[in-house]
Design a protein around this motif. Structure first.
Motif, PDB file in Angstrom:
ATOM      1  N   ARG A 167      -5.778  -8.332   2.254  1.00  8.03           N
ATOM      2  CA  ARG A 167      -5.488  -9.026   3.519  1.00  8.03           C
ATOM      3  C   ARG A 167      -4.730 -10.321   3.244  1.00  8.03           C
ATOM      4  N   ALA A 168      -5.174 -11.066   2.251  1.00  6.68           N
ATOM      5  CA  ALA A 168      -4.498 -12.323   1.909  1.00  6.68           C
ATOM      6  C   ALA A 168      -3.072 -12.063   1.424  1.00  6.68           C
ATOM      7  N   ALA A 169      -2.883 -11.034   0.613  1.00  4.81           N
ATOM      8  CA  ALA A 169      -1.550 -10.729   0.077  1.00  4.81           C
ATOM      9  C   ALA A 169      -0.598 -10.223   1.159  1.00  4.81           C
ATOM     10  N   SER A 223       2.977   9.550   2.085  1.00  6.23           N
ATOM     11  CA  SER A 223       1.925   9.614   1.069  1.00  6.23           C
ATOM     12  C   SER A 223       1.508   8.188   0.724  1.00  6.23           C
ATOM     13  N   LEU A 224       0.464   8.038  -0.082  1.00  5.95           N
ATOM     14  CA  LEU A 224       0.058   6.700  -0.509  1.00  5.95           C
ATOM     15  C   LEU A 224       1.122   6.054  -1.389  1.00  5.95           C
ATOM     16  N   ASP A 225       1.793   6.837  -2.240  1.00  2.00           N
ATOM     17  CA  ASP A 225       2.890   6.286  -3.042  1.00  2.00           C
ATOM     18  C   ASP A 225       3.999   5.760  -2.137  1.00  2.00           C
ATOM     19  N   ASP A 226       4.356   6.543  -1.133  1.00  2.00           N
ATOM     20  CA  ASP A 226       5.381   6.137  -0.169  1.00  2.00           C
ATOM     21  C   ASP A 226       4.921   4.883   0.581  1.00  2.00           C
ATOM     22  N   LEU A 227       3.674   4.868   0.985  1.00  2.00           N
ATOM     23  CA  LEU A 227       3.118   3.716   1.694  1.00  2.00           C
ATOM     24  C   LEU A 227       3.187   2.465   0.825  1.00  2.00           C
ATOM     25  N   ALA A 228       2.801   2.576  -0.444  1.00  2.00           N
ATOM     26  CA  ALA A 228       2.835   1.426  -1.352  1.00  2.00           C
ATOM     27  C   ALA A 228       4.249   0.877  -1.485  1.00  2.00           C
ATOM     28  N   THR A 229       5.228   1.757  -1.547  1.00  2.00           N
ATOM     29  CA  THR A 229       6.632   1.320  -1.647  1.00  2.00           C
ATOM     30  C   THR A 229       7.056   0.568  -0.397  1.00  2.00           C
ATOM     31  N   VAL A 230       6.742   1.120   0.769  1.00  2.00           N
ATOM     32  CA  VAL A 230       7.103   0.487   2.038  1.00  2.00           C
ATOM     33  C   VAL A 230       6.417  -0.878   2.169  1.00  2.00           C
ATOM     34  N   LEU A 231       5.130  -0.937   1.825  1.00  2.00           N
ATOM     35  CA  LEU A 231       4.386  -2.192   1.951  1.00  2.00           C
ATOM     36  C   LEU A 231       4.878  -3.243   0.970  1.00  2.00           C
ATOM     37  N   ALA A 232       5.217  -2.842  -0.250  1.00  2.00           N
ATOM     38  CA  ALA A 232       5.744  -3.795  -1.236  1.00  2.00           C
ATOM     39  C   ALA A 232       7.080  -4.356  -0.775  1.00  2.00           C
ATOM     40  N   GLU A 233       7.930  -3.507  -0.199  1.00  2.00           N
ATOM     41  CA  GLU A 233       9.220  -3.982   0.314  1.00  2.00           C
ATOM     42  C   GLU A 233       9.020  -4.951   1.475  1.00  2.00           C
ATOM     43  N   ARG A 234       8.032  -4.679   2.295  1.00  2.00           N
ATOM     44  CA  ARG A 234       7.778  -5.501   3.482  1.00  2.00           C
ATOM     45  C   ARG A 234       7.099  -6.829   3.134  1.00  2.00           C
ATOM     46  N   HIS A 235       6.131  -6.801   2.189  1.00  2.00           N
ATOM     47  CA  HIS A 235       5.299  -7.985   1.936  1.00  2.00           C
ATOM     48  C   HIS A 235       5.515  -8.639   0.575  1.00  2.00           C
ATOM     49  N   GLY A 236       6.226  -7.998  -0.336  1.00  2.00           N
ATOM     50  CA  GLY A 236       6.557  -8.634  -1.607  1.00  2.00           C
ATOM     51  C   GLY A 236       5.657  -8.276  -2.776  1.00  2.00           C
ATOM     52  N   GLU A 237       5.955  -8.924  -3.898  1.00  2.00           N
ATOM     53  CA  GLU A 237       5.336  -8.622  -5.185  1.00  2.00           C
ATOM     54  C   GLU A 237       3.830  -8.866  -5.205  1.00  2.00           C
ATOM     55  N   ARG A 238       3.368  -9.870  -4.495  1.00  2.00           N
ATOM     56  CA  ARG A 238       1.931 -10.162  -4.498  1.00  2.00           C
ATOM     57  C   ARG A 238       1.128  -8.962  -3.988  1.00  2.00           C
ATOM     58  N   LEU A 239       1.550  -8.382  -2.879  1.00  2.00           N
ATOM     59  CA  LEU A 239       0.855  -7.205  -2.360  1.00  2.00           C
ATOM     60  C   LEU A 239       1.091  -6.003  -3.271  1.00  2.00           C
ATOM     61  N   ALA A 240       2.284  -5.878  -3.830  1.00  2.00           N
ATOM     62  CA  ALA A 240       2.568  -4.761  -4.741  1.00  2.00           C
ATOM     63  C   ALA A 240       1.577  -4.741  -5.901  1.00  2.00           C
ATOM     64  N   LEU A 241       1.248  -5.909  -6.441  1.00  2.00           N
ATOM     65  CA  LEU A 241       0.281  -5.986  -7.538  1.00  2.00           C
ATOM     66  C   LEU A 241      -1.112  -5.567  -7.086  1.00  2.00           C
ATOM     67  N   VAL A 242      -1.505  -5.982  -5.898  1.00  2.00           N
ATOM     68  CA  VAL A 242      -2.811  -5.590  -5.356  1.00  2.00           C
ATOM     69  C   VAL A 242      -2.859  -4.075  -5.157  1.00  2.00           C
ATOM     70  N   LEU A 243      -1.788  -3.497  -4.643  1.00  2.00           N
ATOM     71  CA  LEU A 243      -1.761  -2.058  -4.353  1.00  2.00           C
ATOM     72  C   LEU A 243      -1.892  -1.211  -5.613  1.00  2.00           C
ATOM     73  N   LYS A 244      -1.394  -1.722  -6.742  1.00  2.00           N
ATOM     74  CA  LYS A 244      -1.497  -0.969  -7.998  1.00  2.00           C
ATOM     75  C   LYS A 244      -2.950  -0.754  -8.411  1.00  2.00           C
ATOM     76  N   ALA A 245      -3.821  -1.703  -8.089  1.00  2.00           N
ATOM     77  CA  ALA A 245      -5.230  -1.622  -8.485  1.00  2.00           C
ATOM     78  C   ALA A 245      -6.152  -1.221  -7.337  1.00  2.00           C
ATOM     79  N   ALA A 246      -5.615  -1.119  -6.142  1.00  2.00           N
ATOM     80  CA  ALA A 246      -6.437  -0.883  -4.949  1.00  2.00           C
ATOM     81  C   ALA A 246      -6.976   0.541  -4.877  1.00  2.00           C
ATOM     82  N   SER A 247      -8.065   0.671  -4.134  1.00  2.00           N
ATOM     83  CA  SER A 247      -8.583   1.970  -3.724  1.00  2.00           C
ATOM     84  C   SER A 247      -8.187   2.170  -2.267  1.00  2.00           C
TER      85      SER A 247
END
Length: 79
Positions: free
Chosen positions: A11-13, A25-49
């Motif tokens: 939430r913070a990222a 898919s979740l991979d597609d979602l992670a790509t879209v979210l990283a593009e929208r919110h930046g590297e900080r969220l991208a790092l969280v998504l790599k470890a997220a459940s």
């Protein structure tokens, strides 16, 4: 469209508690979210459940059902 809900560090990222996103898919979602919110969220998504409609989903390439709710849960500390 998917309803994405963020918890704790995700939430913070993301800078918001939820949003609606189109993704296949979740991979597609992670790509879209990283593009929208930046590297900080991208790092969280790599470890997220992820929960898809309340069920844990480990296959990041599996198709997401239309209208699903996806919860993004970063690793939690504690015990």
């Amino acid at each position: 469209m998917l309803e994405i809900r963020y918890f704790a560090g995700a939430r913070a990222a993301a800078g918001c508690s939820s949003e609606r996103i189109a993704a296949e898919s979740l991979d597609d979602l992670a790509t879209v979210l990283a593009e929208r919110h930046g590297e900080r969220l991208a790092l969280v998504l790599k470890a997220a459940s992820f929960l898809v409609d309340g069920l844990s989903c480990h296959d990041r390439q599996a198709a997401l059902p239309a209208g699903a709710t996806v919860d993004v849960l970063p690793p939690f500390a504690g015990g």
